[in-house]
Design an enzyme around this catalytic site. Structure first.
Site, PDB file in Angstrom:
ATOM      1  N   ASP A 107     -43.175   8.632  -4.984  1.00 46.02           N
ATOM      2  CA  ASP A 107     -42.537   7.325  -5.131  1.00 46.02           C
ATOM      3  C   ASP A 107     -41.943   7.242  -6.540  1.00 46.02           C
ATOM      4  O   ASP A 107     -42.594   7.582  -7.530  1.00 46.02           O
ATOM      5  CB  ASP A 107     -43.574   6.213  -4.929  1.00 46.02           C
ATOM      6  CG  ASP A 107     -42.925   4.847  -4.746  1.00 46.02           C
ATOM      7  OD1 ASP A 107     -43.117   4.230  -3.690  1.00 46.02           O
ATOM      8  OD2 ASP A 107     -42.229   4.380  -5.685  1.00 46.02           O
ATOM      9  N   ILE A 108     -40.709   6.801  -6.627  1.00 44.44           N
ATOM     10  CA  ILE A 108     -39.981   6.807  -7.900  1.00 44.44           C
ATOM     11  C   ILE A 108     -40.458   5.694  -8.841  1.00 44.44           C
ATOM     12  O   ILE A 108     -40.230   5.756 -10.053  1.00 44.44           O
ATOM     13  CB  ILE A 108     -38.446   6.704  -7.647  1.00 44.44           C
ATOM     14  CG1 ILE A 108     -37.659   7.322  -8.792  1.00 44.44           C
ATOM     15  CG2 ILE A 108     -38.003   5.291  -7.360  1.00 44.44           C
ATOM     16  CD1 ILE A 108     -37.835   8.793  -8.966  1.00 44.44           C
TER      17      ILE A 108
ATOM     18  N   HIS B 298     -42.544   4.425   6.144  1.00 42.35           N
ATOM     19  CA  HIS B 298     -43.156   5.299   5.144  1.00 42.35           C
ATOM     20  C   HIS B 298     -44.602   4.898   4.920  1.00 42.35           C
ATOM     21  O   HIS B 298     -44.939   3.721   4.928  1.00 42.35           O
ATOM     22  CB  HIS B 298     -42.384   5.272   3.815  1.00 42.35           C
ATOM     23  CG  HIS B 298     -42.056   3.903   3.304  1.00 42.35           C
ATOM     24  ND1 HIS B 298     -41.045   3.128   3.833  1.00 42.35           N
ATOM     25  CD2 HIS B 298     -42.608   3.166   2.309  1.00 42.35           C
ATOM     26  CE1 HIS B 298     -40.977   1.979   3.175  1.00 42.35           C
ATOM     27  NE2 HIS B 298     -41.925   1.971   2.255  1.00 42.35           N
TER      28      HIS B 298
ATOM     29  N   HIS C 130     -47.524   4.928   2.219  1.00 42.83           N
ATOM     30  CA  HIS C 130     -47.833   5.079   0.795  1.00 42.83           C
ATOM     31  C   HIS C 130     -49.210   5.729   0.667  1.00 42.83           C
ATOM     32  O   HIS C 130     -50.191   5.215   1.223  1.00 42.83           O
ATOM     33  CB  HIS C 130     -47.929   3.709   0.107  1.00 42.83           C
ATOM     34  CG  HIS C 130     -46.658   2.945   0.005  1.00 42.83           C
ATOM     35  ND1 HIS C 130     -45.865   2.960  -1.128  1.00 42.83           N
ATOM     36  CD2 HIS C 130     -46.049   2.092   0.861  1.00 42.83           C
ATOM     37  CE1 HIS C 130     -44.825   2.146  -0.952  1.00 42.83           C
ATOM     38  NE2 HIS C 130     -44.909   1.606   0.248  1.00 42.83           N
TER      39      HIS C 130
HETATM   40  P1  AMP Z   1     -41.824  -0.822   0.609  1.00 38.08           P
HETATM   41  O1  AMP Z   1     -40.596  -0.748   1.474  1.00 38.08           O
HETATM   42  O2  AMP Z   1     -42.115  -2.218   0.180  1.00 38.08           O
HETATM   43  O3  AMP Z   1     -43.024  -0.185   1.265  1.00 38.08           O
HETATM   44  O4  AMP Z   1     -41.538  -0.030  -0.725  1.00 38.08           O
HETATM   45  C1  AMP Z   1     -40.612   1.006  -0.804  1.00 38.08           C
HETATM   46  C2  AMP Z   1     -41.065   2.014  -1.825  1.00 38.08           C
HETATM   47  O5  AMP Z   1     -40.069   3.016  -1.919  1.00 38.08           O
HETATM   48  C3  AMP Z   1     -41.263   1.457  -3.242  1.00 38.08           C
HETATM   49  O6  AMP Z   1     -42.579   1.779  -3.697  1.00 38.08           O
HETATM   50  C4  AMP Z   1     -40.180   2.159  -4.070  1.00 38.08           C
HETATM   51  O7  AMP Z   1     -40.595   2.466  -5.384  1.00 38.08           O
HETATM   52  C5  AMP Z   1     -39.927   3.417  -3.266  1.00 38.08           C
HETATM   53  N1  AMP Z   1     -38.577   3.973  -3.436  1.00 38.08           N
HETATM   54  C6  AMP Z   1     -37.402   3.326  -3.312  1.00 38.08           C
HETATM   55  N2  AMP Z   1     -36.369   4.162  -3.524  1.00 38.08           N
HETATM   56  C7  AMP Z   1     -36.914   5.373  -3.779  1.00 38.08           C
HETATM   57  C8  AMP Z   1     -36.379   6.663  -4.080  1.00 38.08           C
HETATM   58  N3  AMP Z   1     -35.054   6.887  -4.169  1.00 38.08           N
HETATM   59  N4  AMP Z   1     -37.242   7.691  -4.290  1.00 38.08           N
HETATM   60  C9  AMP Z   1     -38.574   7.494  -4.209  1.00 38.08           C
HETATM   61  N5  AMP Z   1     -39.147   6.314  -3.923  1.00 38.08           N
HETATM   62  C10 AMP Z   1     -38.325   5.261  -3.716  1.00 38.08           C
END
Ligand code: AMP
Length: 129
Positions: A29-30, A93, A95
């Site tokens: 996660d970025i 996704h 986590h």
């Molecule tokens: P959520 O949709 O609320 O479960 O969160 C989406 C997650 O994706 C967040 O923790 C972001 O930090 C992560 N995220 C968004 N864009 C990217 C990316 N390009 N690379 C890695 N992680 C990402």
């Protein structure tokens, strides 16, 4: 329009890759809650996890299980927490978050990592998979 995660799968956007198989990808996660925070995704773009067919859902869980086992060996932590939210990115996704304390699973707590730290962490986890 393709989700940001589909763009990662297609190599249009870079990621710190941890694992990949025919149907799944895992990457860091970025904007991590904690060092090693990893996302496991199906390559098939489905918004909500419980809209997946049961077999695909169980395959994603099996993939996440393998990644979590490697993660726990690499990142010192009390345990690996798992969470599914998806309010920000509409592409299923999982986590996986190394936990030291309850706050690590809260998405208000963020950890700053350098590019080198991301790279090193991804490589260490990948080396066990
Ligand atoms: P959520 O949709 O609320 O479960 O969160 C989406 C997650 O994706 C967040 O923790 C972001 O930090 C992560 N995220 C968004 N864009 C990217 C990316 N390009 N690379 C890695 N992680 C990402």
């Amino acid at each position: 329009m393709a989700s940001i995660f589909t763009k990662i799968i297609n190599g249009e956007i870079p990621c710190y890759k941890v694992a990949e198989d025919e149907k799944h990808l895992a990457f860091l996660d970025i904007n991590p809650n904690a060092k090693g925070h990893t996302l496991c995704i199906p390559k098939q773009e489905i918004d909500k996890i419980f809209d997946m067919d049961k077999e695909s859902y169980l395959e994603l869980m099996a993939f996440s299980y393998k990644v979590a086992q490697a993660l726990e060996k690499v990142i010192p932590c009390k345990r690996i927490g798992m969470s599914v939210i998806g309010l920000e990115v509409p592409h299923t996704h999982v986590h996986l978050i190394p936990l030291q304390e309850m706050n690590d699973i809260r998405f208000e707590k963020k950890t700053q990592l350098t590019a080198e730290e991301f790279k090193e962490t991804a490589e260490k986890i990948a080396s066990l998979l």
